[in-house]
Design a protein around this motif. Sequence first.
Motif, PDB file in Angstrom:
ATOM      1  N   ASP A 110      20.177  -5.894  25.295  1.00 58.40           N
ATOM      2  CA  ASP A 110      20.012  -4.554  24.732  1.00 58.40           C
ATOM      3  C   ASP A 110      19.724  -3.565  25.861  1.00 58.40           C
ATOM      4  O   ASP A 110      18.773  -3.756  26.630  1.00 58.40           O
ATOM      5  N   PRO A 111      20.518  -2.509  25.989  1.00 58.93           N
ATOM      6  CA  PRO A 111      20.338  -1.613  27.132  1.00 58.93           C
ATOM      7  C   PRO A 111      18.994  -0.896  27.138  1.00 58.93           C
ATOM      8  O   PRO A 111      18.416  -0.673  28.215  1.00 58.93           O
ATOM      9  N   ASP A 112      18.478  -0.536  25.966  1.00 58.72           N
ATOM     10  CA  ASP A 112      17.175   0.130  25.926  1.00 58.72           C
ATOM     11  C   ASP A 112      16.068  -0.793  26.410  1.00 58.72           C
ATOM     12  O   ASP A 112      15.145  -0.366  27.112  1.00 58.72           O
ATOM     13  N   LEU A 113      16.153  -2.065  26.041  1.00 56.23           N
ATOM     14  CA  LEU A 113      15.154  -3.033  26.495  1.00 56.23           C
ATOM     15  C   LEU A 113      15.202  -3.180  28.011  1.00 56.23           C
ATOM     16  O   LEU A 113      14.156  -3.155  28.682  1.00 56.23           O
ATOM     17  N   VAL A 114      16.386  -3.325  28.562  1.00 56.22           N
ATOM     18  CA  VAL A 114      16.518  -3.498  30.010  1.00 56.22           C
ATOM     19  C   VAL A 114      15.976  -2.277  30.746  1.00 56.22           C
ATOM     20  O   VAL A 114      15.221  -2.401  31.721  1.00 56.22           O
ATOM     21  N   VAL A 115      16.325  -1.086  30.283  1.00 59.69           N
ATOM     22  CA  VAL A 115      15.867   0.143  30.936  1.00 59.69           C
ATOM     23  C   VAL A 115      14.351   0.247  30.902  1.00 59.69           C
ATOM     24  O   VAL A 115      13.702   0.566  31.915  1.00 59.69           O
ATOM     25  N   ARG A 116      13.744  -0.025  29.745  1.00 60.38           N
ATOM     26  CA  ARG A 116      12.283   0.103  29.628  1.00 60.38           C
ATOM     27  C   ARG A 116      11.560  -0.916  30.500  1.00 60.38           C
ATOM     28  O   ARG A 116      10.579  -0.590  31.181  1.00 60.38           O
ATOM     29  N   GLY A 170      -1.532   6.001  42.057  1.00 58.70           N
ATOM     30  CA  GLY A 170      -2.411   5.626  40.961  1.00 58.70           C
ATOM     31  C   GLY A 170      -1.632   5.353  39.690  1.00 58.70           C
ATOM     32  O   GLY A 170      -0.403   5.453  39.655  1.00 58.70           O
ATOM     33  N   VAL A 171      -2.338   5.004  38.633  1.00 56.58           N
ATOM     34  CA  VAL A 171      -1.674   4.696  37.372  1.00 56.58           C
ATOM     35  C   VAL A 171      -1.185   5.974  36.710  1.00 56.58           C
ATOM     36  O   VAL A 171      -1.700   7.070  36.959  1.00 56.58           O
ATOM     37  N   LEU A 172      -0.193   5.823  35.853  1.00 55.23           N
ATOM     38  CA  LEU A 172       0.348   6.965  35.134  1.00 55.23           C
ATOM     39  C   LEU A 172      -0.687   7.537  34.172  1.00 55.23           C
ATOM     40  O   LEU A 172      -1.430   6.796  33.530  1.00 55.23           O
ATOM     41  N   ALA A 173      -0.713   8.851  34.054  1.00 57.92           N
ATOM     42  CA  ALA A 173      -1.510   9.492  33.010  1.00 57.92           C
ATOM     43  C   ALA A 173      -0.909   9.149  31.655  1.00 57.92           C
ATOM     44  O   ALA A 173       0.289   8.847  31.556  1.00 57.92           O
ATOM     45  N   PRO A 174      -1.701   9.163  30.589  1.00 62.86           N
ATOM     46  CA  PRO A 174      -1.178   8.797  29.270  1.00 62.86           C
ATOM     47  C   PRO A 174       0.066   9.581  28.868  1.00 62.86           C
ATOM     48  O   PRO A 174       0.991   9.017  28.256  1.00 62.86           O
ATOM     49  N   GLU A 175       0.094  10.859  29.181  1.00 63.85           N
ATOM     50  CA  GLU A 175       1.256  11.671  28.823  1.00 63.85           C
ATOM     51  C   GLU A 175       2.504  11.201  29.561  1.00 63.85           C
ATOM     52  O   GLU A 175       3.599  11.110  28.975  1.00 63.85           O
ATOM     53  N   GLN A 176       2.355  10.896  30.846  1.00 62.50           N
ATOM     54  CA  GLN A 176       3.491  10.415  31.629  1.00 62.50           C
ATOM     55  C   GLN A 176       3.888   9.005  31.211  1.00 62.50           C
ATOM     56  O   GLN A 176       5.075   8.651  31.225  1.00 62.50           O
ATOM     57  N   LEU A 177       2.920   8.206  30.823  1.00 65.34           N
ATOM     58  CA  LEU A 177       3.191   6.834  30.384  1.00 65.34           C
ATOM     59  C   LEU A 177       4.164   6.818  29.212  1.00 65.34           C
ATOM     60  O   LEU A 177       5.169   6.092  29.229  1.00 65.34           O
ATOM     61  N   VAL A 178       3.895   7.625  28.192  1.00 68.26           N
ATOM     62  CA  VAL A 178       4.784   7.623  27.028  1.00 68.26           C
ATOM     63  C   VAL A 178       6.107   8.303  27.341  1.00 68.26           C
ATOM     64  O   VAL A 178       7.148   7.955  26.756  1.00 68.26           O
ATOM     65  N   LEU A 179       6.095   9.251  28.257  1.00 68.34           N
ATOM     66  CA  LEU A 179       7.344   9.888  28.649  1.00 68.34           C
ATOM     67  C   LEU A 179       8.264   8.890  29.330  1.00 68.34           C
ATOM     68  O   LEU A 179       9.485   8.870  29.099  1.00 68.34           O
ATOM     69  N   GLU A 180       7.710   8.045  30.173  1.00 67.31           N
ATOM     70  CA  GLU A 180       8.505   7.075  30.937  1.00 67.31           C
ATOM     71  C   GLU A 180       8.855   5.822  30.138  1.00 67.31           C
ATOM     72  O   GLU A 180       9.963   5.283  30.266  1.00 67.31           O
ATOM     73  N   LEU A 181       7.906   5.330  29.326  1.00 70.53           N
ATOM     74  CA  LEU A 181       8.064   4.016  28.694  1.00 70.53           C
ATOM     75  C   LEU A 181       8.109   4.052  27.177  1.00 70.53           C
ATOM     76  O   LEU A 181       8.483   3.060  26.555  1.00 70.53           O
ATOM     77  N   GLY A 182       7.721   5.167  26.572  1.00 71.01           N
ATOM     78  CA  GLY A 182       7.733   5.263  25.122  1.00 71.01           C
ATOM     79  C   GLY A 182       6.352   5.080  24.526  1.00 71.01           C
ATOM     80  O   GLY A 182       5.383   4.763  25.217  1.00 71.01           O
ATOM     81  N   GLU A 183       6.260   5.292  23.224  1.00 75.81           N
ATOM     82  CA  GLU A 183       4.983   5.245  22.525  1.00 75.81           C
ATOM     83  C   GLU A 183       4.611   3.852  22.030  1.00 75.81           C
ATOM     84  O   GLU A 183       3.483   3.628  21.612  1.00 75.81           O
ATOM     85  N   GLY A 184       5.565   2.940  22.028  1.00 75.68           N
ATOM     86  CA  GLY A 184       5.245   1.569  21.637  1.00 75.68           C
ATOM     87  C   GLY A 184       5.498   1.229  20.182  1.00 75.68           C
ATOM     88  O   GLY A 184       5.212   0.107  19.764  1.00 75.68           O
ATOM     89  N   TRP A 185       6.052   2.153  19.418  1.00 80.89           N
ATOM     90  CA  TRP A 185       6.296   1.838  18.009  1.00 80.89           C
ATOM     91  C   TRP A 185       7.466   0.882  17.830  1.00 80.89           C
ATOM     92  O   TRP A 185       7.556   0.171  16.829  1.00 80.89           O
ATOM     93  N   VAL A 186       8.377   0.865  18.792  1.00 77.67           N
ATOM     94  CA  VAL A 186       9.497  -0.076  18.732  1.00 77.67           C
ATOM     95  C   VAL A 186       9.283  -1.166  19.775  1.00 77.67           C
ATOM     96  O   VAL A 186       8.502  -1.015  20.716  1.00 77.67           O
ATOM     97  N   ALA A 187       9.998  -2.264  19.600  1.00 77.46           N
ATOM     98  CA  ALA A 187       9.674  -3.496  20.323  1.00 77.46           C
ATOM     99  C   ALA A 187       9.756  -3.345  21.832  1.00 77.46           C
ATOM    100  O   ALA A 187       8.841  -3.743  22.560  1.00 77.46           O
TER     101      ALA A 187
END
Length: 381
Positions: free
Chosen positions: A252-258, A273-290
Amino acid sequence: MSSEPGTTPAVTTSATPAPAPSHESRIHGCLLGGALGDSLGYAVEFEDIAGIRAKYGPAGLQDFSALDGGSHFSDDTQLTLYTVDGLLEALEWANSGVGADTNACLWLAYLRWLGSQGFPAPEAAPFQPPRWIDSHEVLKHRRAPGDACLSGLATGEMGTFYRPVNPESKGCGTVMRSAPFGLIPYIAAAAVYKLSADAASLTHGHPAARQSAGVFSLVIHALTAGNGLREAAGYALGQLDAGYLHKGEEPDPDLVVRLEAALRLSGDTAAGGVLAPEQLVLELGEGWVAEEALAVALYAVLATVPDPAAQVDGQPEVHFRAAVALAVNHSGDSDSTASIAGNILGAYYGEQCLPADWLAALEAPEVIRGMASRLAAVTGP
């Protein structure tokens, strides 16, 4: 990192050399660690980061001591334990010399969980007598179960790759329950992937949901074989191109990209340093999908690896606290991302990473330990 299909990668060196906890400690660590992450995240699952900060301060929710009303684990832990029970039944049959359809055992276990949530068993589904897990009231509480898990099981159809239920659904209800597949020793990695992906198909038909579950189980499997965290993650992602998928299926291309983004970004923490929460979801998503849930959890684990040169006392516990807090504090599915992160670190370090004060706050630890002990007993030392 890759290897031949059906094999587990050889132990490799890492910036954080893997300790050698016992098989039983890894099982307890994985299940309890997942429940701890789930419980902390469940308190803020439906809040955005602004709301979390307003309630818990600029750093967000960091500890169970901030929860005035106590803690509860969610359907993530419930379904993880029912995954254990389905595997237990198949293993019990096998140890008695009788073959059993593992996916059928898992389906029946999930159907009993469905009944515990107040839904009648589908008329088409076979009856199964209750088992030890079904006697615990804490597993009958409704803790925001996922719609696809409920609707997929309520059809009474045993979903498969070839006959999917919820064919468009790729919610994280598959990946968050799939750690136990990686805890079964002495089976090939290809079999671990197949067991996990087939079980995901019981409720979710989208390739990303199935493949995310399989990759997550392979991460756990590689960790229990003694691999480092980053090596296990890279290896598991690589198996999407190693012949593990169903014939004709593409990664799945979305899985590979994430997942590639999670690995890349977590390697940049020394500079920024670690990503800020806002940047985290921008880069990786909110986590509602697998695929997003797995990516956020992997990032949280890998981005918070302690510097081995620092020689900090209790590094495993320090790492666990930091990773789970990072996985919790964002605008998204906080309990699922933190549960997956807790599973990973518990499988890697064993029980030594679990904070004692967090365990003291955990709901019904005896149920989780009971299932962990049963799984350890039937899978050997």
